[in-house]
Design an enzyme around this catalytic site. Structure first.
Site, PDB file in Angstrom:
ATOM      1  N   SER A 126       0.839  -1.200   0.000  1.00  0.00           N
ATOM      2  CA  SER A 126       0.000   0.000   0.000  1.00  0.00           C
ATOM      3  C   SER A 126       0.872   1.248   0.000  1.00  0.00           C
ATOM      4  O   SER A 126       2.001   1.235   0.517  1.00  0.00           O
ATOM      5  CB  SER A 126      -0.844  -0.017   1.274  1.00  0.00           C
ATOM      6  OG  SER A 126      -1.426   1.238   1.493  1.00  0.00           O
ATOM      7  N   TYR A 150      -1.554  -0.823  10.998  1.00  0.00           N
ATOM      8  CA  TYR A 150      -1.839  -1.374   9.668  1.00  0.00           C
ATOM      9  C   TYR A 150      -0.656  -1.120   8.730  1.00  0.00           C
ATOM     10  O   TYR A 150      -0.134  -2.029   8.082  1.00  0.00           O
ATOM     11  CB  TYR A 150      -3.118  -0.742   9.093  1.00  0.00           C
ATOM     12  CG  TYR A 150      -3.287  -0.986   7.608  1.00  0.00           C
ATOM     13  CD1 TYR A 150      -3.564  -2.263   7.122  1.00  0.00           C
ATOM     14  CD2 TYR A 150      -3.144   0.056   6.676  1.00  0.00           C
ATOM     15  CE1 TYR A 150      -3.699  -2.491   5.756  1.00  0.00           C
ATOM     16  CE2 TYR A 150      -3.284  -0.165   5.318  1.00  0.00           C
ATOM     17  CZ  TYR A 150      -3.565  -1.438   4.861  1.00  0.00           C
ATOM     18  OH  TYR A 150      -3.687  -1.668   3.510  1.00  0.00           O
ATOM     19  N   LYS A 154       2.273  -3.725   6.817  1.00  0.00           N
ATOM     20  CA  LYS A 154       2.661  -3.769   5.395  1.00  0.00           C
ATOM     21  C   LYS A 154       4.179  -3.582   5.259  1.00  0.00           C
ATOM     22  O   LYS A 154       4.831  -4.256   4.460  1.00  0.00           O
ATOM     23  CB  LYS A 154       1.932  -2.678   4.597  1.00  0.00           C
ATOM     24  CG  LYS A 154       0.440  -2.883   4.470  1.00  0.00           C
ATOM     25  CD  LYS A 154       0.101  -4.079   3.609  1.00  0.00           C
ATOM     26  CE  LYS A 154      -1.390  -4.309   3.513  1.00  0.00           C
ATOM     27  NZ  LYS A 154      -1.759  -5.613   2.958  1.00  0.00           N
TER      28      LYS A 154
HETATM   29  P1  NAD Z   1     -11.092  -6.665   1.620  1.00  0.00           P
HETATM   30  O1  NAD Z   1     -11.235  -6.639   3.090  1.00  0.00           O
HETATM   31  O2  NAD Z   1     -12.280  -6.342   0.784  1.00  0.00           O
HETATM   32  O3  NAD Z   1     -10.530  -8.092   1.155  1.00  0.00           O
HETATM   33  C1  NAD Z   1      -9.682  -8.876   1.957  1.00  0.00           C
HETATM   34  C2  NAD Z   1     -10.261 -10.299   1.961  1.00  0.00           C
HETATM   35  O4  NAD Z   1      -9.405 -11.127   2.736  1.00  0.00           O
HETATM   36  C3  NAD Z   1     -11.648 -10.375   2.576  1.00  0.00           C
HETATM   37  O5  NAD Z   1     -12.500 -11.098   1.710  1.00  0.00           O
HETATM   38  C4  NAD Z   1     -11.423 -11.124   3.890  1.00  0.00           C
HETATM   39  O6  NAD Z   1     -12.554 -11.910   4.233  1.00  0.00           O
HETATM   40  C5  NAD Z   1     -10.213 -11.955   3.561  1.00  0.00           C
HETATM   41  N1  NAD Z   1      -9.373 -12.313   4.715  1.00  0.00           N
HETATM   42  C6  NAD Z   1      -8.883 -11.498   5.661  1.00  0.00           C
HETATM   43  N2  NAD Z   1      -8.134 -12.186   6.543  1.00  0.00           N
HETATM   44  C7  NAD Z   1      -8.127 -13.468   6.122  1.00  0.00           C
HETATM   45  C8  NAD Z   1      -7.525 -14.661   6.596  1.00  0.00           C
HETATM   46  N3  NAD Z   1      -6.785 -14.668   7.702  1.00  0.00           N
HETATM   47  N4  NAD Z   1      -7.713 -15.816   5.905  1.00  0.00           N
HETATM   48  C9  NAD Z   1      -8.473 -15.828   4.785  1.00  0.00           C
HETATM   49  N5  NAD Z   1      -9.090 -14.723   4.288  1.00  0.00           N
HETATM   50  C10 NAD Z   1      -8.912 -13.568   4.958  1.00  0.00           C
HETATM   51  O7  NAD Z   1      -9.872  -5.706   1.260  1.00  0.00           O
HETATM   52  P2  NAD Z   1      -9.392  -5.177  -0.163  1.00  0.00           P
HETATM   53  O8  NAD Z   1      -9.746  -3.757  -0.258  1.00  0.00           O
HETATM   54  O9  NAD Z   1      -9.816  -6.107  -1.229  1.00  0.00           O
HETATM   55  O10 NAD Z   1      -7.816  -5.267   0.059  1.00  0.00           O
HETATM   56  C11 NAD Z   1      -7.063  -6.398  -0.310  1.00  0.00           C
HETATM   57  C12 NAD Z   1      -5.630  -6.200   0.126  1.00  0.00           C
HETATM   58  O11 NAD Z   1      -5.124  -5.001  -0.435  1.00  0.00           O
HETATM   59  C13 NAD Z   1      -5.431  -6.066   1.634  1.00  0.00           C
HETATM   60  O12 NAD Z   1      -4.257  -6.747   1.994  1.00  0.00           O
HETATM   61  C14 NAD Z   1      -5.289  -4.584   1.844  1.00  0.00           C
HETATM   62  O13 NAD Z   1      -4.510  -4.281   2.974  1.00  0.00           O
HETATM   63  C15 NAD Z   1      -4.573  -4.169   0.575  1.00  0.00           C
HETATM   64  N6  NAD Z   1      -4.811  -2.758   0.222  1.00  0.00           N
HETATM   65  C16 NAD Z   1      -6.096  -2.309   0.051  1.00  0.00           C
HETATM   66  C17 NAD Z   1      -6.320  -0.970  -0.266  1.00  0.00           C
HETATM   67  C18 NAD Z   1      -7.723  -0.457  -0.450  1.00  0.00           C
HETATM   68  O14 NAD Z   1      -7.893   0.749  -0.522  1.00  0.00           O
HETATM   69  N7  NAD Z   1      -8.756  -1.272  -0.564  1.00  0.00           N
HETATM   70  C19 NAD Z   1      -5.233  -0.100  -0.410  1.00  0.00           C
HETATM   71  C20 NAD Z   1      -3.950  -0.594  -0.239  1.00  0.00           C
HETATM   72  C21 NAD Z   1      -3.743  -1.936   0.068  1.00  0.00           C
HETATM   73  C1  UD1 Z   2      -6.909   5.516   3.526  1.00  0.00           C
HETATM   74  C2  UD1 Z   2      -5.931   5.054   4.579  1.00  0.00           C
HETATM   75  C3  UD1 Z   2      -4.759   4.386   3.890  1.00  0.00           C
HETATM   76  C4  UD1 Z   2      -5.257   3.225   3.045  1.00  0.00           C
HETATM   77  C5  UD1 Z   2      -6.300   3.744   2.064  1.00  0.00           C
HETATM   78  C6  UD1 Z   2      -6.931   2.592   1.350  1.00  0.00           C
HETATM   79  C7  UD1 Z   2      -6.206   6.569   6.466  1.00  0.00           C
HETATM   80  C8  UD1 Z   2      -5.608   7.700   7.233  1.00  0.00           C
HETATM   81  N1  UD1 Z   2      -5.517   6.195   5.372  1.00  0.00           N
HETATM   82  O1  UD1 Z   2      -6.234   6.405   2.649  1.00  0.00           O
HETATM   83  O2  UD1 Z   2      -3.859   3.890   4.838  1.00  0.00           O
HETATM   84  O3  UD1 Z   2      -4.197   2.634   2.329  1.00  0.00           O
HETATM   85  O4  UD1 Z   2      -7.346   4.424   2.776  1.00  0.00           O
HETATM   86  O5  UD1 Z   2      -7.993   3.007   0.584  1.00  0.00           O
HETATM   87  O6  UD1 Z   2      -7.244   6.041   6.826  1.00  0.00           O
HETATM   88  N2  UD1 Z   2     -12.266  12.044   3.078  1.00  0.00           N
HETATM   89  C9  UD1 Z   2     -13.245  12.951   3.428  1.00  0.00           C
HETATM   90  N3  UD1 Z   2     -14.385  12.479   3.988  1.00  0.00           N
HETATM   91  C10 UD1 Z   2     -14.598  11.151   4.239  1.00  0.00           C
HETATM   92  C11 UD1 Z   2     -13.591  10.230   3.874  1.00  0.00           C
HETATM   93  C12 UD1 Z   2     -12.422  10.708   3.312  1.00  0.00           C
HETATM   94  O7  UD1 Z   2     -13.084  14.151   3.220  1.00  0.00           O
HETATM   95  O8  UD1 Z   2     -15.663  10.788   4.773  1.00  0.00           O
HETATM   96  C13 UD1 Z   2     -11.023  12.546   2.438  1.00  0.00           C
HETATM   97  C14 UD1 Z   2      -9.758  12.267   3.233  1.00  0.00           C
HETATM   98  O9  UD1 Z   2      -9.510  13.275   4.155  1.00  0.00           O
HETATM   99  C15 UD1 Z   2      -8.716  12.179   2.102  1.00  0.00           C
HETATM  100  C16 UD1 Z   2      -9.524  11.639   0.908  1.00  0.00           C
HETATM  101  O10 UD1 Z   2     -10.896  11.889   1.208  1.00  0.00           O
HETATM  102  O11 UD1 Z   2      -8.264  13.466   1.775  1.00  0.00           O
HETATM  103  C17 UD1 Z   2      -9.340  10.140   0.696  1.00  0.00           C
HETATM  104  O12 UD1 Z   2      -9.615   9.467   1.900  1.00  0.00           O
HETATM  105  P1  UD1 Z   2      -9.734   7.875   2.015  1.00  0.00           P
HETATM  106  O13 UD1 Z   2     -10.646   7.374   0.965  1.00  0.00           O
HETATM  107  O14 UD1 Z   2     -10.047   7.533   3.436  1.00  0.00           O
HETATM  108  O15 UD1 Z   2      -8.289   7.351   1.623  1.00  0.00           O
HETATM  109  P2  UD1 Z   2      -6.850   7.758   2.230  1.00  0.00           P
HETATM  110  O16 UD1 Z   2      -6.973   8.573   3.448  1.00  0.00           O
HETATM  111  O17 UD1 Z   2      -6.049   8.296   1.107  1.00  0.00           O
END
Ligand code: NAD
Ligand code: UD1
Length: 339
Positions: A126, A150, A154
């Protein structure tokens, strides 16, 4: 012959979209998920989109026996590792649960892979590993730092993967640093379905537009950005999904270790996002500007040069497409998968 790919956490938001991209690219994905943050209905939806019977195992990545059995039964060629917990706020309240799931889970997976002689891994990292970046765009050589459990999980996993890669020949590892994945598959059948009140911007906006929430709180209107609101790199989840296919293909052809940003290379402010969503949906998104959210940075967007150079991958979908697809998902499923 088609390659079998294990996708841990494949029922989640990014994993489910990556399932579709893998099928389209000719792979056979097999999903392992314990549903701790996802809904089993997603599996039926994936079958409807792909017209294929889905291979699924319900279970936990911390279950070594189960992993050993999966590797034996399915002739797995590589693993895409999404499974983990991902809420920043929750990680501050429950650090042990986060370290257990994310770090112990990954260690367990790596040990099971080693025992089964499977050495190709794509890991969900991330942009959070950049902590409070000094400037934007952010390139991969920026300093890494964690500001919450978190993010620390990572960072620790990235370090573990670098050590594993150095220690034993034969490993092929991609660490993909996602920026802000948003949008949904264009079918409107799968998308992001957060439990409870959304923490992230896009699902919150979509829930205001559909009438589930009264208004959006915009966290901070006094940042040093062009309109005073935070700027992020919002990437369509299908572009992100295709980035995983590109990473796999890189590992199969070039081998080695690769750490790359997956973003669009463009910053979009919170107000710009609201406006784009209103245009795409035809709905009003009411908002109020409130105090900054602790821990937020003004700007966070990616330098994507390396991903393009190494993997020939760039994000192709526009902000308008992101909002249209997110709105299709939200309006067809007002209450997510339980609609
Ligand atoms: P998500 O929560 O929708 O998907 C994660 C999935 O993993 C879920 O279906 C959950 O049930 C499963 N899971 C969690 N722990 C488990 C375990 N111990 N065994 C088996 N299954 C398990 O999240 P996502 O948004 O799809 O994110 C996927 C990955 O990407 C995560 O590792 C997250 O940290 C990373 N990531 C997500 C974002 C984002 O914005 N969504 C940003 C950066 C990184
Ligand atoms: C957040 C996480 C980041 C993670 C990412 C995944 C935090 C501090 N950071 O990032 O670690 O990898 O999500 O998607 O939680 N905002 C509003 N109102 C809201 C929600 C968000 O104004 O109700 C603004 C925030 O201040 C930011 C932008 O929208 O400026 C994006 O926010 P968000 O979607 O939560 O993502 P990140 O903060 O970038």
């Amino acid at each position: 012959m088609k390659k079998n790919i294990l996708i841990t956490g494949g029922a989640g938001f990014i994993g489910s979209h990556t399932y579709i991209a893998l099928v389209a690219a000719g792979y056979v994905p097999i999903i392992l998920d314990n549903f701790c943050n996802s809904n089993p209905i997603v599996l039926e939806r994936l079958e409807r989109i792909s017209h294929l019977q889905l291979k699924f195992i319900k279970g936990d990545i911390r279950d070594s026996k189960l992993l050993g059995k999966i590797f034996l039964d399915y002739n797995i060629s590589s693993v895409i590792h999404f499974a983990g917990l991902k809420s920043v706020g929750e990680s501050v309240e429950k650090p042990l649960e986060y370290y257990d799931n994310n770090i112990i889970g990954t260690l367990n997976l790596l040990m099971a892979m080693r025992s089964a002689n499977i050495q190709t891994l794509v890991f969900s990292s991330s942009a959070t590993v950049y902590g409070n970046p000094v400037s934007a765009p952010i390139s991969e050589n920026f300093a890494r730092c964690a500001t919450n459990p978190y993010g620390r999980s990572k960072l620790i996993i990235e370090n573990i993967l670098e050590d594993v890669y150095q220690s034993e020949p034969g490993w092929n590892i991609a660490c993909l640093r996602y920026f802000n994945p948003v949008g949904a598959h264009r079918s409107g059948l799968i998308g992001e379905d957060p439990l409870g009140i959304p923490n992230n911007l896009m699902p919150y906006i979509a829930q205001v537009a559909i009438g589930r929430r009264d208004h959006l709180n915009v966290f901070g209107g006094d940042y040093p950005t062009h309109d005073g609101t935070g700027v992020r790199d919002f990437i369509h989840v299908m572009d992100l999904a295709e980035g995983h296919v590109a990473a796999l293909e890189y590992l199969y052809s070039k081998r080695g270790m690769l750490t790359v940003n997956l973003g669009t290379g463009h910053g979009v402010s919170v107000l710009q996002m609201i406006q784009a969503f209103e245009q795409a949906s035809g709905m009003k998104v009411s908002y109020k500007i409130v105090n900054r959210r602790p821990g937020d940075v003004a700007e966070c967007w990616a330098d994507t040069t390396l991903a393009e150079q190494k993997m020939g991958w760039v994000a192709r979908r526009s902000l308008q497409e992101i909002c249209e697809d997110a709105w299709r998902w939200q309006s067809n499923n007002p209450n997510g998968f339980n609609s």
